[in-house]
Design a protein around this motif. Structure first.
Motif, PDB file in Angstrom:
ATOM      1  N   SER A  86      -2.995  12.665   5.205  1.00 26.56           N
ATOM      2  CA  SER A  86      -2.065  11.715   5.831  1.00 26.56           C
ATOM      3  C   SER A  86      -2.574  10.285   5.733  1.00 26.56           C
ATOM      4  CB  SER A  86      -1.836  12.081   7.307  1.00 26.56           C
ATOM      5  OG  SER A  86      -0.956  13.176   7.416  1.00 26.56           O
ATOM      6  N   ILE A 124       0.169  12.064  14.188  1.00 23.28           N
ATOM      7  CA  ILE A 124       0.525  13.199  13.339  1.00 23.28           C
ATOM      8  C   ILE A 124      -0.511  14.278  13.645  1.00 23.28           C
ATOM      9  CG2 ILE A 124       0.920  14.040  11.001  1.00 23.28           C
ATOM     10  CD1 ILE A 124       1.349  11.177  10.090  1.00 23.28           C
ATOM     11  N   HIS A 149       2.436  18.547  11.578  1.00 26.16           N
ATOM     12  CA  HIS A 149       2.300  19.007  10.197  1.00 26.16           C
ATOM     13  C   HIS A 149       1.671  20.393  10.242  1.00 26.16           C
ATOM     14  CE1 HIS A 149       2.497  15.235   7.386  1.00 26.16           C
ATOM     15  NE2 HIS A 149       3.575  15.396   8.111  1.00 26.16           N
ATOM     16  N   ALA A 173      -5.083  16.454   7.641  1.00 26.93           N
ATOM     17  CA  ALA A 173      -5.299  15.228   8.418  1.00 26.93           C
ATOM     18  C   ALA A 173      -5.783  14.088   7.532  1.00 26.93           C
ATOM     19  CB  ALA A 173      -6.304  15.494   9.535  1.00 26.93           C
ATOM     20  N   ALA A 192      -7.882   8.812  10.600  1.00 28.59           N
ATOM     21  CA  ALA A 192      -7.912  10.232  10.926  1.00 28.59           C
ATOM     22  C   ALA A 192      -9.013  10.509  11.937  1.00 28.59           C
ATOM     23  CB  ALA A 192      -8.139  11.076   9.672  1.00 28.59           C
ATOM     24  N   SER A 247      -3.838  10.139  12.674  1.00 26.44           N
ATOM     25  CA  SER A 247      -3.765  11.499  12.145  1.00 26.44           C
ATOM     26  C   SER A 247      -4.862  12.326  12.819  1.00 26.44           C
ATOM     27  CB  SER A 247      -3.965  11.480  10.631  1.00 26.44           C
ATOM     28  OG  SER A 247      -3.970  12.786  10.098  1.00 26.44           O
ATOM     29  N   GLU A 249       0.486   7.636   5.550  1.00 29.35           N
ATOM     30  CA  GLU A 249       1.312   8.031   6.687  1.00 29.35           C
ATOM     31  C   GLU A 249       0.647   7.622   7.999  1.00 29.35           C
ATOM     32  OE1 GLU A 249       3.028  12.158   4.626  1.00 29.35           O
ATOM     33  OE2 GLU A 249       1.530  12.241   6.227  1.00 29.35           O
ATOM     34  N   ALA A 250      -0.698   7.575   7.988  1.00 32.11           N
ATOM     35  CA  ALA A 250      -1.472   7.227   9.171  1.00 32.11           C
ATOM     36  C   ALA A 250      -2.550   6.225   8.791  1.00 32.11           C
ATOM     37  CB  ALA A 250      -2.099   8.481   9.787  1.00 32.11           C
ATOM     38  N   HIS A 281      -2.070  18.007  13.103  1.00 30.08           N
ATOM     39  CA  HIS A 281      -2.157  18.971  12.012  1.00 30.08           C
ATOM     40  C   HIS A 281      -2.726  20.290  12.519  1.00 30.08           C
ATOM     41  CE1 HIS A 281      -1.632  15.636   9.058  1.00 30.08           C
ATOM     42  NE2 HIS A 281      -2.218  14.944  10.037  1.00 30.08           N
TER      43      HIS A 281
END
Length: 387
Positions: free
Chosen positions: A122, A68, A92, A119, A131, A38, A127-128, A70
């Motif tokens: 997530s 991901i 995102h 971030a 970060a 993230s 999800e991640a 952000h």
């Protein structure tokens, strides 16, 4: 950004189906076993271009990574497309950006629509795995503590960074580098345990040597809190599977007699900024001396090879990435002014820690001295070296 926040902010521009689809796409790589990073794409002093360039470098080096990203969709979408990252990155949308001037308390109260908050969220939502952010250090720590929470047994989280050294690895680990200006004796003991685990996972050291930063190496030196910490860390070394070498001084920071240097955040941050300023000043003096006359320019040309090797060895971009230790999740803080190479180094560090199961090992180490005893070289400690 959380779907409901994104939907509210967009004022109907993005419908629920689109939002749910984006959220599902973000979770799909993690569910399939891929390593997802993230990234706060808006936190850099250099803007999102440097961050996306760093993501591109990291992905080229490790095509299995997924991201991901952000930040503001209108700024990031063209950058993602131009770098061919659409197949490995999910965006995102987050309107807000945390600046270097924002107070942590303000971000905690009103920062839910920022790329930094998104971030960290997530990681909280699984999800991640980790970060990465170049943003405001105080705000990042505050948001990370708020959303991820501290590990059991940790009173004050710490920031650990690499310090160039004469050790075979080329680095020492130093903490705290500025997460909290205060640290009591039990906090310094916790830092020693966390630093030991970090050195094992990041540097592959079976039994790290730990030193406590002081104004002298004699046991009677320093204030009462430091002397108490000296006692506590010394008593914990067998259970914690590290070797405590006692007090170390400032000139030991780059030495080969220690692997983990423990101090409070005030002292650590001052040491870091002093070293950065001194290195920059020395480089400017050397550059001026080598270009002063035609003869010195010739000498510089003849010495170009060794100078390049020295420059590469002390290049701070290689060690970019301070790790927040003591949280229920891994957060890597990249330097705000880091270029693409530095951002890529922070992402690589984040990926390495995520692969090693670092958070779980760290939690076991700091839970108690009895649990840490199970993390000895003959047991779990040996597996910590499998990066």
């Amino acid at each position: 950004m959380l779907p409901e926040q994104e939907q509210t902010r967009a004022e109907g521009r993005i419908d629920a189906a689109q939002t749910d689809g984006r959220d599902a796409a973000a979770k799909a790589p993690a569910a399939s076993g891929a390593l997802v990073i993230s990234v706060d794409a808006m936190g850099s002093d250099r803007g999102p271009v440097a961050v996306l360039d760093g993501v591109q470098i990291a992905h080229r080096a490790n095509p299995a990574l997924r991201f991901i990203l952000h930040g503001r969709e209108d700024e990031l979408a063209p950058l993602i497309a131009a770098r061919g990252l659409a197949d490995c990155a999910v965006l995102h949308h987050a309107d807000g950006v945390v600046t270097m001037h924002d107070k942590p308390s303000q971000v905690m109260r009103r920062g839910k629509d920022t790329s930094m908050w998104s971030a960290i969220e997530s990681v909280r939502e699984r999800e991640a795995a980790v970060a990465v952010s170049c943003g405001n250090t105080g705000a990042l720590m505050a948001v990370s503590m708020l959303r991820l929470r501290k590990l059991p047994g940790v009173n004050r989280p710490a920031i650990a960074s690499f310090w160039p050294s004469r050790n075979p690895t080329g680095w020492n680990v130093m903490l705290d580098m500025g997460a909290d200006v205060k640290a009591d004796a039990p906090d310094l003991l916790t830092y020693a345990l966390m630093g030991t685990s970090y050195a094992r996972n990041a540097l592959g050291l079976a039994r790290p040597r730990v030193g406590l930063l002081n104004v002298g190496t004699e046991e009677h030196k320093g204030h009462a809190e430091l002397r108490l910490a000296h006692e506590m860390i010394g008593a914990a070394q067998e259970a914690g599977a590290f070797d405590f070498i006692g007090f170390v001084e400032g000139n030991d920071l780059p030495s080969d007699r220690v692997d983990v240097i423990v101090t409070d955040g005030f002292t650590g941050n001052v040491a870091l900024k002093t070293a950065e300023g001194t290195a920059k000043f020395a480089a400017e003096l050397l550059r001026g001396a080598l270009t002063a006359t035609p003869l010195t320019k010739l000498g510089a040309f003849l010495a170009m090879g060794p100078l390049k090797r020295m420059s590469a060895q002390i290049d701070p971009r290689r060690a970019n990435g301070g790790v927040f230790l003591g949280l229920n999740g891994t957060v890597v803080k990249s330097h705000g002014s880091a270029d693409a190479t530095g951002v890529a180094a922070a992402i690589e560090l984040a990926a390495r820690l995520a692969r090693s199961g670092f958070v779980e090992r760290l939690a076991a180490r700091v839970a108690s001295a009895s649990v840490a005893r199970q993390d000895a070289p003959s047991g779990e400690a040996s597996s910590e070296n499998e990066l």
